[in-house]
Motif scaffolding. Sequence first.
Motif, PDB file in Angstrom:
ATOM      1  N   GLY B 281       0.914  -1.123  -0.020  1.00 14.47           N
ATOM      2  CA  GLY B 281       0.203   0.154   0.154  1.00 14.47           C
ATOM      3  C   GLY B 281       0.781   1.207   0.047  1.00 14.47           C
ATOM      4  O   GLY B 281       0.190   2.445  -0.369  1.00 14.47           O
ATOM      5  N   LEU B 282       1.897   0.965   0.168  1.00 18.65           N
ATOM      6  CA  LEU B 282       3.010   2.174   0.179  1.00 18.65           C
ATOM      7  C   LEU B 282       2.853   3.207  -1.202  1.00 18.65           C
ATOM      8  O   LEU B 282       2.943   4.138  -1.260  1.00 18.65           O
ATOM      9  CB  LEU B 282       4.307   1.964   0.797  1.00 18.65           C
ATOM     10  CG  LEU B 282       5.021   1.942   2.001  1.00 18.65           C
ATOM     11  CD1 LEU B 282       6.086   1.342   2.067  1.00 18.65           C
ATOM     12  CD2 LEU B 282       4.574   2.885   2.849  1.00 18.65           C
ATOM     13  N   ALA B 284       0.633   3.472  -3.403  1.00 23.37           N
ATOM     14  CA  ALA B 284      -0.491   3.863  -3.492  1.00 23.37           C
ATOM     15  C   ALA B 284      -0.700   5.094  -2.565  1.00 23.37           C
ATOM     16  O   ALA B 284      -0.933   6.248  -2.802  1.00 23.37           O
ATOM     17  CB  ALA B 284      -1.712   2.940  -3.300  1.00 23.37           C
ATOM     18  N   ALA B 285      -0.140   4.885  -1.261  1.00 18.88           N
ATOM     19  CA  ALA B 285      -0.277   5.971  -0.328  1.00 18.88           C
ATOM     20  C   ALA B 285       0.255   7.066  -0.677  1.00 18.88           C
ATOM     21  O   ALA B 285      -0.018   8.210  -0.555  1.00 18.88           O
ATOM     22  CB  ALA B 285       0.137   5.446   0.932  1.00 18.88           C
ATOM     23  N   ILE B 288      -1.039   9.186  -3.486  1.00 18.01           N
ATOM     24  CA  ILE B 288      -2.274   9.792  -3.208  1.00 18.01           C
ATOM     25  C   ILE B 288      -1.934  10.902  -2.217  1.00 18.01           C
ATOM     26  O   ILE B 288      -2.920  11.917  -2.113  1.00 18.01           O
ATOM     27  CB  ILE B 288      -3.187   8.722  -2.265  1.00 18.01           C
ATOM     28  CG1 ILE B 288      -3.822   7.605  -3.733  1.00 18.01           C
ATOM     29  CG2 ILE B 288      -4.536   9.324  -1.928  1.00 18.01           C
ATOM     30  CD1 ILE B 288      -4.559   6.646  -3.159  1.00 18.01           C
ATOM     31  N   ASN B 289      -0.846  11.201  -2.111  1.00 19.45           N
ATOM     32  CA  ASN B 289      -0.252  12.533  -1.283  1.00 19.45           C
ATOM     33  C   ASN B 289      -0.365  13.606  -2.103  1.00 19.45           C
ATOM     34  O   ASN B 289      -0.520  14.732  -1.600  1.00 19.45           O
ATOM     35  CB  ASN B 289       1.284  12.450  -1.001  1.00 19.45           C
ATOM     36  CG  ASN B 289       1.546  11.936   0.547  1.00 19.45           C
ATOM     37  OD1 ASN B 289       0.844  11.789   1.304  1.00 19.45           O
ATOM     38  ND2 ASN B 289       2.595  11.188   0.902  1.00 19.45           N
ATOM     39  N   TYR B 290      -0.521  13.424  -3.351  1.00 20.21           N
ATOM     40  CA  TYR B 290      -0.600  14.382  -4.442  1.00 20.21           C
ATOM     41  C   TYR B 290      -2.107  14.919  -4.351  1.00 20.21           C
ATOM     42  O   TYR B 290      -3.021  13.996  -5.134  1.00 20.21           O
ATOM     43  CB  TYR B 290       0.080  14.076  -5.624  1.00 20.21           C
ATOM     44  CG  TYR B 290      -0.065  14.976  -6.894  1.00 20.21           C
ATOM     45  CD1 TYR B 290       0.936  15.944  -6.653  1.00 20.21           C
ATOM     46  CD2 TYR B 290      -0.943  14.909  -7.986  1.00 20.21           C
ATOM     47  CE1 TYR B 290       0.980  17.033  -7.645  1.00 20.21           C
ATOM     48  CE2 TYR B 290      -0.912  16.069  -8.713  1.00 20.21           C
ATOM     49  CZ  TYR B 290      -0.053  16.975  -8.815  1.00 20.21           C
ATOM     50  OH  TYR B 290      -0.094  17.907  -9.636  1.00 20.21           O
ATOM     51  N   PRO B 291      -2.387  16.207  -4.208  1.00 17.12           N
ATOM     52  CA  PRO B 291      -3.855  16.658  -4.352  1.00 17.12           C
ATOM     53  C   PRO B 291      -4.098  16.498  -5.753  1.00 17.12           C
ATOM     54  O   PRO B 291      -3.393  16.854  -6.525  1.00 17.12           O
ATOM     55  CB  PRO B 291      -3.624  18.023  -3.947  1.00 17.12           C
ATOM     56  CG  PRO B 291      -2.392  18.078  -3.312  1.00 17.12           C
ATOM     57  CD  PRO B 291      -1.421  17.211  -3.883  1.00 17.12           C
ATOM     58  N   GLY B 292      -5.061  16.069  -6.200  1.00 12.40           N
ATOM     59  CA  GLY B 292      -5.636  15.932  -7.374  1.00 12.40           C
ATOM     60  C   GLY B 292      -5.312  14.718  -8.322  1.00 12.40           C
ATOM     61  O   GLY B 292      -5.635  14.341  -9.436  1.00 12.40           O
ATOM     62  N   ILE B 293      -4.667  13.672  -7.499  1.00 10.21           N
ATOM     63  CA  ILE B 293      -4.462  12.495  -8.224  1.00 10.21           C
ATOM     64  C   ILE B 293      -5.628  11.784  -8.419  1.00 10.21           C
ATOM     65  O   ILE B 293      -5.845  10.734  -9.212  1.00 10.21           O
ATOM     66  CB  ILE B 293      -3.613  11.558  -7.262  1.00 10.21           C
ATOM     67  CG1 ILE B 293      -3.030  10.427  -7.770  1.00 10.21           C
ATOM     68  CG2 ILE B 293      -4.312  11.311  -5.728  1.00 10.21           C
ATOM     69  CD1 ILE B 293      -1.865  10.915  -8.552  1.00 10.21           C
ATOM     70  N   SER B 294      -6.732  12.207  -7.801  1.00  6.19           N
ATOM     71  CA  SER B 294      -7.893  11.450  -7.947  1.00  6.19           C
ATOM     72  C   SER B 294      -8.590  11.227  -9.516  1.00  6.19           C
ATOM     73  O   SER B 294      -9.159  10.396  -9.708  1.00  6.19           O
ATOM     74  CB  SER B 294      -9.199  11.961  -7.126  1.00  6.19           C
ATOM     75  OG  SER B 294      -9.400  13.280  -7.292  1.00  6.19           O
ATOM     76  N   PHE B 297      -5.922   8.354 -10.459  1.00  3.59           N
ATOM     77  CA  PHE B 297      -5.738   7.077  -9.690  1.00  3.59           C
ATOM     78  C   PHE B 297      -7.178   6.538  -9.498  1.00  3.59           C
ATOM     79  O   PHE B 297      -7.744   6.868  -8.749  1.00  3.59           O
ATOM     80  CB  PHE B 297      -5.116   7.324  -8.410  1.00  3.59           C
ATOM     81  CG  PHE B 297      -4.564   6.086  -7.424  1.00  3.59           C
ATOM     82  CD1 PHE B 297      -3.475   5.488  -7.575  1.00  3.59           C
ATOM     83  CD2 PHE B 297      -5.516   5.390  -6.750  1.00  3.59           C
ATOM     84  CE1 PHE B 297      -2.971   4.520  -6.802  1.00  3.59           C
ATOM     85  CE2 PHE B 297      -5.330   4.315  -6.196  1.00  3.59           C
ATOM     86  CZ  PHE B 297      -4.186   3.827  -6.196  1.00  3.59           C
ATOM     87  N   GLY B 300      -6.217   0.709  -6.110  1.00  2.21           N
ATOM     88  CA  GLY B 300      -5.100   0.165  -5.564  1.00  2.21           C
ATOM     89  C   GLY B 300      -5.452  -1.446  -5.020  1.00  2.21           C
ATOM     90  O   GLY B 300      -6.643  -1.550  -4.390  1.00  2.21           O
TER      91      GLY B 300
END
Lengths: 414, 414
Positions: B281-282, B284-285, B288-294, B297, B300
């Motif tokens: 999960g590292l 992915a995690a 996902i720190n990056y805002p806007g990744i949604s 991404f 996972g």
Amino acid sequence: MRAEIISVGTELLLGDIVNTNAQFLAKELAAVGIDVYHQTVVGDNEERMLKAFSDAFENCDLIVATGGLGPTPDDLTKETAAKFFGQELVVHEESWKSIEAYFNKNGRAMEGSNAKQAYFPKDAVVLPNPNGTAPGAVLKKDNKMIVVLPGPPKEMKPMFMNHVIPYLKQYTDTVLVSKVLRIFGIGEGFMAEEIADIINGQTNPTVAPYAKEIDVTLRITAKAKDEEEAKNLIKPVEDKIREKLGDNIYGEGETTLEHVVAELLVRNKLTIATAESCTGGLVAANLINYPGISEVFLEGAVTYSNESKMKRLGVKEETLDKYGAVSEETAREMAEGIAKAAGTKVGISTTGIAGPGGGTDDKPVGLVYMGIYIDGNTLVRKFNFQGSREKVRQRAMMNALDWLRRELLNRNYV
Amino acid sequence: MRAEIISVGTELLLGDIVNTNAQFLAKELAAVGIDVYHQTVVGDNEERMLKAFSDAFENCDLIVATGGLGPTPDDLTKETAAKFFGQELVVHEESWKSIEAYFNKNGRAMEGSNAKQAYFPKDAVVLPNPNGTAPGAVLKKDNKMIVVLPGPPKEMKPMFMNHVIPYLKQYTDTVLVSKVLRIFGIGEGFMAEEIADIINGQTNPTVAPYAKEIDVTLRITAKAKDEEEAKNLIKPVEDKIREKLGDNIYGEGETTLEHVVAELLVRNKLTIATAESCTGGLVAANLINYPGISEVFLEGAVTYSNESKMKRLGVKEETLDKYGAVSEETAREMAEGIAKAAGTKVGISTTGIAGPGGGTDDKPVGLVYMGIYIDGNTLVRKFNFQGSREKVRQRAMMNALDWLRRELLNRNYV
């Protein structure tokens, strides 16, 4: 014994990094009864380092120097310490081999510049570095001592605790024994009030709270002539604290919350699966830090899109439409869905708004719902966290683990 | 102009707090071209403070001292600085009034002990403190200067920026500008050799490498009369370094590897899904720190058990039987499987032995296979990492992100 801490590095003088090493060393030296009257930061410069050493020894017998043990010509701390004592550097076979092994294991050849990390004065006590290529050392002349340690905290801290502290103990005749209790789910201020009478009434042992990044620790420190006497002083105070704080204390010493939770799961053979949205894999990644977790951790899903929540976890489209992805109902279906899909006894879910964008009046940044499926029931909780995207995600992860811990304890899993 | 930073306080010597003030001051002084060759921490003790002042002035013309301006008898920094210069303290009317006003505003009477905060040498430049009761001051004698500032960062920082920096500018005519390059995939030692001629041949700008936790940074620092001239000095050196290090440079300044990769994915609208075993999960995690990744991404999977690898990712039972879960073949099927299941353009997978147990001669701890599915093809790589379970997982995650970054660049995604 008096010590001076000398931190070496241009990056400190330029203000590129904060000197956390000095704080760590000051605290740990104080804990074994060594006084630190002075701390200094100096650049990677031979002349200024020699001056710092000679100034320091006017008032102390021990210098603890960090930084400047790297492979580049800039790194001169060890060389300068040896020069200060008039000692020649010779190759230290064991260090040579372990640096070579470090490179071989990484499938690379040992580089010429790294060879210098294997050179030490003949009589130096060399301190192994399992976390990097630069060994540390204790250099001595007459009754003066310079301890040189690598700069990166992950290398320096274990080296200091495992090798330097035991070595220095021969020079002090009192022992300071500390016990650390780790606390989650109660703020530092509130905790301090709760146990104010214990903190204020104590001189030996002392009781000191520290606020960490997310959790809080309490350090009980006793001064005595030997370890047993110190432990006997600590015990009754610890008992009083435990009575007040109960389950808020999740562990002792260097343990972590994920370690405690993983241990509970493994010991009770409770299989688990995770379904994460806003934490995006952090809950899984932290549980998986625990060696042996593979016995019970079967599967994790990072279901960031609505589609994956439906497809992977069986969250109903109506639920998403009616209540939204960040809702009690979705958290519930996610926890149940992942447990069912993975065939586990426990399922845990998170869904929330980590920010910085995406918040509304109804559902502000920091709102997180979590679900726990356990023993055939599903529990849901709502949280509001503060801070940056990273902080919100980190706090959500920690609270998910802590909540699961408390649910396991409430169900008499021990 | 040369400065020394002197931080005053027993809490620093005991390691109770981290000295963030020194870092802040070092950075801001460097930015206006004032060299800091030395930083010192000293306790609230007149004798040791006098010694620190006199040692400092051997090498510099300016001391910036923080802490010890409070109302208690322990607080002696200003008094000691005045004594050092042989100056008498007299009441400073304006400060007296503003301290009085501060108390009135808080509905309290001014306490006797706070009166001492209104006393300064007659010729001192008094620095107002809108955030507390202790004003700061610039004390001068001949061509030496001591700036005394309060210890709490919330009071010290605005006072320094709003009053001290403008005051000091009359004494400097240079600026220091730095540019940081962030590097991954090449060790500090090897990099230093690669660009040894650039590092050694340079005096303005200087080029300095630093090993961080996992990656490496290079700082190029130029001294000039203004920012533009400094940038013009940096440019050709940066160009030479970029020519040598190429894609090993992943970013500049405070950026992170995950930020760079996430940005590449978002900018090119490349949807991605992750399938992780040992990294749990590292990957992915961190993405996902990056805002806007949604936007890109989608999903996972943390497929820790063999069953979940088959069920979630479609890894074939024969593959697991014949080659094992930690194998090139499994990594390949995982990357393809998650991209297919999630319907993404990119899939990335990790499978390995994080340790401490589970290693064999054939497949030792630290062995990790990774797969990247991209543009309809699947690439697989084998890695051997060193260190603890946590380190192996961390390195695997960083290398997965870095490998993906390079593959994207090679395919002309910019």
